[in-house]
Design an enzyme around this catalytic site. Structure first.
Site, PDB file in Angstrom:
ATOM      1  N   ASP A 126      14.960 -22.531  66.527  1.00 16.57           N
ATOM      2  CA  ASP A 126      16.327 -22.808  66.099  1.00 16.57           C
ATOM      3  C   ASP A 126      16.407 -24.183  65.440  1.00 16.57           C
ATOM      4  OD1 ASP A 126      19.218 -22.318  65.988  1.00 16.57           O
ATOM      5  OD2 ASP A 126      19.355 -23.854  67.531  1.00 16.57           O
ATOM      6  N   ARG A 173      27.986 -20.890  51.295  1.00 14.77           N
ATOM      7  CA  ARG A 173      27.930 -21.595  52.582  1.00 14.77           C
ATOM      8  C   ARG A 173      26.859 -21.020  53.510  1.00 14.77           C
ATOM      9  NH1 ARG A 173      31.776 -21.345  56.024  1.00 14.77           N
ATOM     10  NH2 ARG A 173      32.856 -19.489  55.262  1.00 14.77           N
ATOM     11  N   LYS A 174      26.038 -20.107  53.013  1.00 20.80           N
ATOM     12  CA  LYS A 174      25.013 -19.468  53.841  1.00 20.80           C
ATOM     13  C   LYS A 174      23.615 -19.878  53.395  1.00 20.80           C
ATOM     14  CE  LYS A 174      27.757 -15.282  54.694  1.00 20.80           C
ATOM     15  NZ  LYS A 174      27.764 -13.790  54.563  1.00 20.80           N
TER      16      LYS A 174
END
Length: 217
Positions: A126, A173-174
């Site tokens: 992550d 925004r991704k």
């Protein structure tokens, strides 16, 4: 007479101040110094350090203040002998499309005896995907929206591992990212894909809104 909530808050503040003082004043342990020396001698670290044309060495968690470090999972809570025992060797591609980190997983982060907990590996994936995604997002910030992890091989504790991530595409925004965790000998331990999304409003405003909602619940 102070309420129990006030007392609890005071105790928590005292604990935080004590922890911050310990972090700020503590010297690297003998084990950490030994691991740091071993880290710098690894071929992959030396190769990336020498390749200044393509890679920049970054200081891991340089934006995490001593005051906040006690609350930070990987820079504070999970750091120390037997855990994440050394500051990672962190490299960022000059075009900001990739990040590589070499770190050490200790013997106190296991699930099965002698095997690093899969949840820790997911946390590392992550973080390494975030380090690649966020510089490519509007406002240079974002949140994990999705993380898919495939565990390929048990990760034996007390070893250096290599985390690497790469942006595969950015759509507004991704940001879409892929990543891997490998042992020094090249054994694939886990891989992942991730989606990060930049918030529509500043994180400070979002945090304030969510905190107020929690307190009013």
């Amino acid at each position: 007479m102070p309420s129990s909530a006030t007392v609890e808050a005071s105790v928590e503040t005292c604990v935080d101040i004590k922890s911050v003082a310990q972090i700020a004043s503590s010297e690297p342990s003998e084990l950490e110094q030994k691991l740091q020396a071993q880290l710098e001698l690894l071929e992959i670290v030396q190769e990336h350090a020498a390749d200044s044309e393509n890679w920049i060495r970054r200081q891991a968690y340089s934006l995490v203040t001593d005051e906040y470090r006690v609350h930070h999972l990987t820079a504070g809570t999970l750091r120390g002998d037997g855990k994440l025992g050394v500051s990672p060797a962190l490299f960022q591609a000059k075009d900001e499309s990739q990040v590589l980190s070499v770190l050490h997983v200790g013997t106190s982060l296991c699930g099965h005896r002698g095997i690093t907990h899969g949840g820790l590996l997911a946390t590392i994936l992550d973080e390494i995907t975030a380090m690649t995604a966020i510089p490519n997002l509007p406002g240079k910030t974002g949140f994990t929206a999705n993380l898919n992890v495939n565990y390929r091989h048990p990760c034996i504790a007390d070893q250096f591992i290599i985390a690497q991530s790469e942006v595969t595409s950015v759509e507004g925004r991704k940001a879409f990212v892929k990543a891997s965790l490998k042992a020094i000998d090249g054994t694939l331990l886990a891989d992942a894909t991730a989606l990060f999304i930049a918030p529509k409003i500043p994180i400070s405003s979002l945090t304030e809104q969510l905190t107020q909602a929690k307190n009013n619940a």
